[in-house]
Design an enzyme around this catalytic site. Structure first.
Site: not given
Length: 332
Positions: A122, A257, A288
């Protein structure tokens, strides 16, 4: 003895354009809940997610990356033969060799460009952006395409209550080129491998081959990750602001993020953002998307008019590794 020649250095680098690819299929919380013991209300309350997108068979890490990069190149007016390097951040590409980036470069027509995959989960986009900045400023490259592309639906167990509702698919890209003044601040990055188990596959590919067991899928210790992220993201953010030489009040946008809306809210509150600072919440309709989440969120803010070209945005990547990276950029 001859003397080696160094590349001509440049005073700065900046983002010249941004582009994204969002898969066509929208997946609601109700569809996810058909396979896990949960509800739309619980998912929204725990994560802020209302829906996400899943890629189809013809929407791959490579094709999504190429489409996002084409849009970024079009916005920046970059021709394929001007691209010197393609950096592709991904954790969901399932082939170790050949890597995906050379095939993305080929699809873009950037046949003389260098190309490599970057695996930092990520944090991958922010890591790649830091590398692109260094490449351009050092003179090693003039124009770099940076892409985050993920097909997380390939590595998630749809029956796992801890992860099935969180992740989505998509791609985002930027073009980085030279600037007379810095448009990308020094990157702040780091890792804590001692806690690698907090976000990890439940088995190795070797285990799957030798035992003919289940497909390896991603698992996460949710409460531990939440505590780590809500503590670390504000700290990382303050370090990035200090390296950039700017204050919190100077920010036009905060783009962390998109892991969980609650993490975003806690981090934004801890930083004491000014009322005019837009906070990215692309997670509501994207989920996500790992390495793709930051560029997707940048595009969403710009396209909705929540942030404007020329404003300063704080980008923060964090996740599996555990790894993190952050920098301040001037929005294209």
């Amino acid at each position: 003895m001859g003397r080696l020649r160094s590349a001509e250095q440049r005073p700065g680098a900046r983002i010249l354009g941004v582009g994204v690819y969002r898969p066509a299929r929208v997946v609601t919380n109700d569809e996810i809940c058909a396979r896990i013991d949960s509800s739309d209300e619980w998912i929204r309350r725990r994560s802020g997610i209302a829906s996400r997108r899943f890629a189809g068979p013809d929407e791959t890490v490579i094709t999504m990356a190429a489409e996002a990069a084409r849009k970024a190149m079009a916005q920046s007016g970059t021709d394929p033969d001007e691209v010197d390097m393609v950096l592709l951040a991904t954790m969901s590409f399932l082939e170790q060799a050949p890597t995906a980036a050379p095939r993305v470069a080929h699809l873009l027509g950037a046949r003389s460009a260098g190309a490599l995959d970057i695996s930092a989960a990520c944090s991958g986009f922010c890591y790649s952006l830091g590398l692109a900045d260094s490449l351009v400023r050092s003179g090693a490259a003039r124009t770099v395409v940076v892409v985050g592309s993920e097909k997380m639906s390939d590595i998630i167990d749809p029956t796992d209550r801890g992860t099935a509702f969180l992740f989505g698919d998509g791609a985002g890209a930027v073009v980085v080129g030279p600037s007379e003044t810095p448009g990308i601040s020094p990157v702040v990055w780091g890792a804590d491998g001692e806690r690698h188990h907090m976000i990890a596959h439940d088995r190795t590919w070797l285990d799957a081959r030798n035992t003919q067991g289940p497909w390896p899928t991603l698992r996460m210790t949710g409460p531990e990750v939440f505590r780590w992220a809500t503590r670390s993201v504000p700290e990382i953010s303050r370090q990035a602001l200090a390296e950039a030489g700017v204050e919190v009040a100077d920010l036009a946008a905060f783009v962390p993020h998109q892991a969980n809306a609650r993490i975003v809210d806690v981090a934004a509150g801890s930083l004491g953002l000014a009322p005019h600072t837009a906070v990215a919440k692309d997670i509501v309709t994207s989920g996500n998307t790992s390495a793709a989440s930051v560029p997707l969120a940048i595009d969403h803010l710009l396209s909705q008019g929540a942030a404007s070209s020329g404003g300063l945005a704080l980008l923060v990547g964090f996740g599996a590794g555990l790894a993190h990276a952050a920098q301040v950029v001037t929005l294209p």
